[in-house]
Design a protein around this motif. Sequence first.
Motif, short mmCIF file in Angstrom:
data_model
loop_
_atom_site.label_atom_id
_atom_site.label_comp_id
_atom_site.label_asym_id
_atom_site.label_seq_id
_atom_site.Cartn_x
_atom_site.Cartn_y
_atom_site.Cartn_z
N LEU A 125 28.20 -10.56 12.42
CA LEU A 125 27.55 -11.49 11.53
C LEU A 125 26.70 -10.69 10.56
O LEU A 125 25.87 -9.87 10.97
N ARG A 126 26.93 -10.91 9.26
CA ARG A 126 26.18 -10.17 8.25
C ARG A 126 25.38 -11.15 7.39
O ARG A 126 25.96 -12.04 6.76
N GLN A 127 24.05 -11.01 7.39
CA GLN A 127 23.18 -11.80 6.54
C GLN A 127 22.66 -10.93 5.40
O GLN A 127 22.56 -9.72 5.52
N SER A 128 22.34 -11.59 4.31
CA SER A 128 21.83 -10.85 3.15
C SER A 128 20.57 -10.09 3.52
O SER A 128 19.64 -10.63 4.13
N ARG A 129 20.55 -8.80 3.17
CA ARG A 129 19.41 -7.91 3.37
C ARG A 129 19.04 -7.74 4.85
O ARG A 129 17.92 -7.37 5.16
N LYS A 130 19.97 -8.02 5.72
CA LYS A 130 19.74 -7.81 7.14
C LYS A 130 20.87 -6.93 7.69
O LYS A 130 21.97 -6.93 7.16
N PRO A 131 20.58 -6.18 8.73
CA PRO A 131 21.63 -5.31 9.30
C PRO A 131 22.74 -6.13 9.94
O PRO A 131 22.56 -7.30 10.31
N LEU A 132 23.88 -5.52 10.05
CA LEU A 132 25.01 -6.14 10.73
C LEU A 132 24.64 -6.42 12.18
O LEU A 132 23.99 -5.62 12.84
N ARG A 133 25.05 -7.60 12.69
CA ARG A 133 24.79 -7.95 14.07
C ARG A 133 26.10 -8.23 14.80
O ARG A 133 27.06 -8.72 14.20
N ALA A 134 26.11 -7.94 16.07
CA ALA A 134 27.24 -8.29 16.92
C ALA A 134 26.86 -9.51 17.74
O ALA A 134 25.78 -9.55 18.34
N VAL A 135 27.72 -10.52 17.75
CA VAL A 135 27.41 -11.77 18.44
C VAL A 135 28.56 -12.14 19.36
O VAL A 135 29.73 -11.88 19.06
N GLU A 172 25.02 -13.82 22.93
CA GLU A 172 24.25 -12.60 22.76
C GLU A 172 24.24 -12.22 21.29
O GLU A 172 25.19 -12.48 20.55
N ILE A 173 23.16 -11.59 20.86
CA ILE A 173 23.07 -11.04 19.51
C ILE A 173 22.54 -9.62 19.64
O ILE A 173 21.49 -9.39 20.23
N THR A 174 23.29 -8.67 19.11
CA THR A 174 22.89 -7.26 19.17
C THR A 174 22.84 -6.71 17.76
O THR A 174 23.84 -6.76 17.04
N GLU A 175 21.69 -6.20 17.34
CA GLU A 175 21.60 -5.60 16.02
C GLU A 175 22.28 -4.25 16.01
O GLU A 175 22.19 -3.49 16.98
N ALA A 176 22.95 -3.94 14.91
CA ALA A 176 23.67 -2.68 14.77
C ALA A 176 22.76 -1.65 14.15
O ALA A 176 22.36 -1.76 13.00
N ASP A 177 22.42 -0.64 14.91
CA ASP A 177 21.60 0.48 14.42
C ASP A 177 22.41 1.75 14.67
O ASP A 177 22.61 2.16 15.80
N SER A 178 22.90 2.38 13.59
CA SER A 178 23.80 3.53 13.75
C SER A 178 23.11 4.70 14.43
O SER A 178 23.78 5.59 14.97
N ASP A 179 21.76 4.73 14.43
CA ASP A 179 21.06 5.83 15.06
C ASP A 179 20.62 5.52 16.49
O ASP A 179 20.09 6.38 17.18
N ALA A 180 20.81 4.27 16.90
CA ALA A 180 20.36 3.89 18.23
C ALA A 180 21.46 4.11 19.24
O ALA A 180 22.63 4.18 18.92
N THR A 181 21.06 4.18 20.50
CA THR A 181 22.04 4.43 21.56
C THR A 181 22.93 3.24 21.85
O THR A 181 24.12 3.39 22.03
#
Length: 450
Positions: free
Chosen positions: A91-101, A126-135
């Motif tokens: 799920l992609r919202q404007s000005r927000k990071p990509l999320r996995a749902v 579930e909703i998980t924010e996508a952070d390319s630097d996070a584990t």
Amino acid sequence: MPRQSVDASSTADGLDTLNIAALIYRIDEDVPLLVDANETARRLLSIGDSFPTADPWHWLDARRCPATGARHPAMLEDDSHASPQWQYFHLRQSRKPLRAVKLKISPLDVPADGDHRRHVLIAVGEITEADSDATPSLLPQAEPQLHQMLGNLPMGVCVIDVEGYLRLVNRAFCRFFGYTESELLNAHFRKLLPEQHRPAADQYHAASFPDALNQRRAVEVLLRDGSTRTVIIEDTINHDDLGRPQHIAFLVDITERRNLERRLEQKNRRLEYLATRDDLTGLHNRRFGLELLEQTLERSQRYGEKVSVAMLDLDYFKEINDQYGHPVGDTILTDFSRLVVELLRASDTFIRWGGEEFLMILPGIDRFAAQTTLNRLIEQLHDHPLSPYDLRISFSAGVGEHHHQTSKGLLEEIDQALYQAKSAGRGCVAIAPICVSRPGQCCNQAFSSL
């Protein structure tokens, strides 16, 4: 599944007690409109109070179309009698990071206001924010313990599902290919292969489920910068928390080793070439020519096949070297070799014996047919001047036929015939007779010249 005849708002609000976000969509002419959301959904997804409205986000199907978008999840509900299954989207919202749902999609009937258009309830698990630097991985279906175990390995590791999509990638895998984690997760593995290898890779992947174990193979892969590398892939089959099979693949870069192997192979081929070929003319050299002669005579003896052998010597070649220089002489040898090879049969063998001498092996013909072949070569040579000086050259030749002699005996016979051809004035072919008495007691020589 059967449609639920309930009040949609009550159903969505009821999910608040379970802390489950719920969205209600109405399908207007195949266009989904968001008509309600419970408090959990409004808080997690930053939804206002104005309904109905178009989605303030863009959906990406994590399985079917990770790169370009897919059908809205509200359009994917079915009327089967099976219970609705959890599905995974981005799920992609404007000005927000990509999320996995993680979603569960259910059809609804909403008869309260007389609106009989199709309604769909989407429960967000579930909703998980996508952070390319996070584990943590973008995908909730990638088991946390598996991600933790593989994440810090120094070798590249990925998990690929049945459909070929990357479900987990560790840091080493991302560094190797030059992508961030978010750019690789949910992309198809074809993205990492040169285009010409993709069809075969698809076939291999489809055939490798569900029972393939401990597969090991070398694969050429494509990096983000367009360069290619060679890796060893070792993979096995694992199952996710829903019991679906998936590949766990380990990559080891062997590009330098493979390049070294290729260089060694090239050197070995070069050494083999030099061991069997004359460096100037490219013909077989004398050492290897003797082996070929032995093999040919042995085959002739075993199967009773005719074979003739001829020794050729270029006439007055020393004078050419003395007058024009050795580079011109080398050109004569090269041009002569090329001309003869073009005129001989594929089964014939032409060997540089040494200096300006050449050996010719002619299987399947007797010495008289061989003499005809050599006379034709002398004639052709007369019509093809050689070297930049357009020099017309000739050769003398002695021809013999195998008749139970050893290779040494046959070579002595044709050498004697060559001597006779030179004595007769050069530019001619002498035939060694077949001796029926003791070796060395040969009779009359037959000559021909142009």
